[in-house]
Design an enzyme around this catalytic site. Structure first.
Site, PDB file in Angstrom:
ATOM      1  N   ASP A  20       0.818  -1.221   0.000  1.00 15.24           N
ATOM      2  CA  ASP A  20       0.000   0.000   0.000  1.00 15.24           C
ATOM      3  C   ASP A  20       0.847   1.264   0.000  1.00 15.24           C
ATOM      4  O   ASP A  20       0.683   2.128  -0.881  1.00 15.24           O
ATOM      5  CB  ASP A  20      -0.932   0.019   1.213  1.00 15.24           C
ATOM      6  N   ARG A  99       0.030   5.979  18.230  1.00 12.54           N
ATOM      7  CA  ARG A  99      -0.180   6.979  17.185  1.00 12.54           C
ATOM      8  C   ARG A  99       0.336   8.372  17.530  1.00 12.54           C
ATOM      9  O   ARG A  99       0.953   9.030  16.692  1.00 12.54           O
ATOM     10  CB  ARG A  99      -1.651   7.027  16.769  1.00 12.54           C
ATOM     11  N   ASP A 128      -7.454   5.000  12.700  1.00 12.63           N
ATOM     12  CA  ASP A 128      -6.113   5.567  12.585  1.00 12.63           C
ATOM     13  C   ASP A 128      -6.088   6.906  11.855  1.00 12.63           C
ATOM     14  O   ASP A 128      -5.300   7.789  12.198  1.00 12.63           O
ATOM     15  CB  ASP A 128      -5.166   4.579  11.896  1.00 12.63           C
ATOM     16  N   SER A 185      -5.418  -7.791   8.301  1.00  9.59           N
ATOM     17  CA  SER A 185      -4.397  -6.754   8.442  1.00  9.59           C
ATOM     18  C   SER A 185      -3.847  -6.804   9.859  1.00  9.59           C
ATOM     19  O   SER A 185      -4.482  -7.329  10.774  1.00  9.59           O
ATOM     20  CB  SER A 185      -4.973  -5.371   8.143  1.00  9.59           C
TER      21      SER A 185
END
Length: 286
Positions: A20, A99, A128, A185
């Site tokens: 990606d 994050r 996210d 994922s």
């Protein structure tokens, strides 16, 4: 391909080395941007050198690999442990906690390189994108955010999902190590490894045994206790004493404590949960 005389400026891309973000890197370059790639080392088991070489081969101007393990543990993991932080009782916030320090490190790189924008590979239906972009704007309110998976032109070009990405990679000369994708994922750091999407979206599907990356199957774990001692100061882990290969060991560094604790938990099959969460944007996710 945009001519170099028409370049649009520098963008700092959160890069992983995967399909990606490698395609996003090339797409940004072809859109006329000079791209600085940024990777954060949060303790995940990853070949950072290979990712760096791949980014440069695809066309990144520079690649930064920032080690943020210490600040991640001391500023985010330890306070979460101190207050028993969780979301909806069971979600242990491994992804969420990582994050802010990742975004902070990315903004620092963007500022150092004079980037007018930052970019990421988050999907348009997950948490996210919200976590990163709120952090970006808190740290630098005037920063532009390029989110390809919410860009109509990008979505149209890659409407076929992974197959479209693989076709683009082939056309653009992007190295692809494998055409086979795990049917889920994954996000990993020093605090956890989470799995979602794909076959896991069906609650009737039992996660396959080979999915679990960081823990031994509890059925295969030793059928006996393992003793260790953790000392706390004001709710913060300060010392871990344990036995490894018959030898007593003591660690006091924050990263070393969490790493050792992970090793103990891993071999004893500790740490697996299976939950359905309510996402910020209003959908449920296992």
């Amino acid at each position: 391909m945009t001519d170099s005389a028409q370049r649009k400026g520098k963008v700092c891309l959160a890069y992983s080395g995967g399909l990606d973000t490698s395609c996003i890197l090339k797409w940004l370059i072809n859109q006329g941007y000079d791209v600085i790639c940024f990777l954060a080392d949060c303790g995940q088991e990853e070949d950072f050198k290979a990712a760096e070489q791949k980014a440069l081969k695809v066309g990144a101007k520079k690649v930064y690999i920032e080690d943020i393990k210490k600040e991640f543990v001391e500023e985010f993991c330890w306070p979460a442990i101190q207050c028993n932080a969780n979301y909806e009782t069971l979600y242990l916030l491994g992804t969420s906690l990582a994050r802010p320090p990742i975004a902070r490190a990315q903004i620092k790189v963007a500022q150092k390189e004079g980037c007018f924008a930052v970019s990421h590979g988050c999907t348009g239906k997950g948490n996210d994108q919200v976590r990163f972009e709120l952090a970006f704007k808190a740290l630098q309110p005037d920063i532009k955010v390029i989110a390809p998976w919410r860009d109509s032109a990008f979505l149209e070009k890659f409407a076929g999902g992974r197959n479209s990405l693989l076709e683009y990679a082939s056309q653009q000369g992007i190295p692809v190590t494998s055409t086979k994708s795990k049917p889920w994922s994954m996000d990993e750091n020093l605090a956890h490894c989470s799995y979602e999407a794909g076959i896991l979206e069906d609650p009737n599907t039992t996660p396959p045994a080979d999915m679990w990356k960081l823990t031994v199957d509890p059925k295969e774990a030793p059928d006996k206790e393992e003793l260790f001692t953790v000392e706390f100061k004001k709710g913060i882990p300060s010392k871990l004493q344990y036995t490894e290969d018959g030898k007593s060991k003591t660690v006091t560094d924050a990263v070393d404590i969490l790493t050792a604790a992970n090793t103990i938990g891993r071999r004893n099959g500790v740490g697996r949960i299976d939950i359905v969460e309510n996402r910020f944007i209003g959908i449920k996710s296992r």
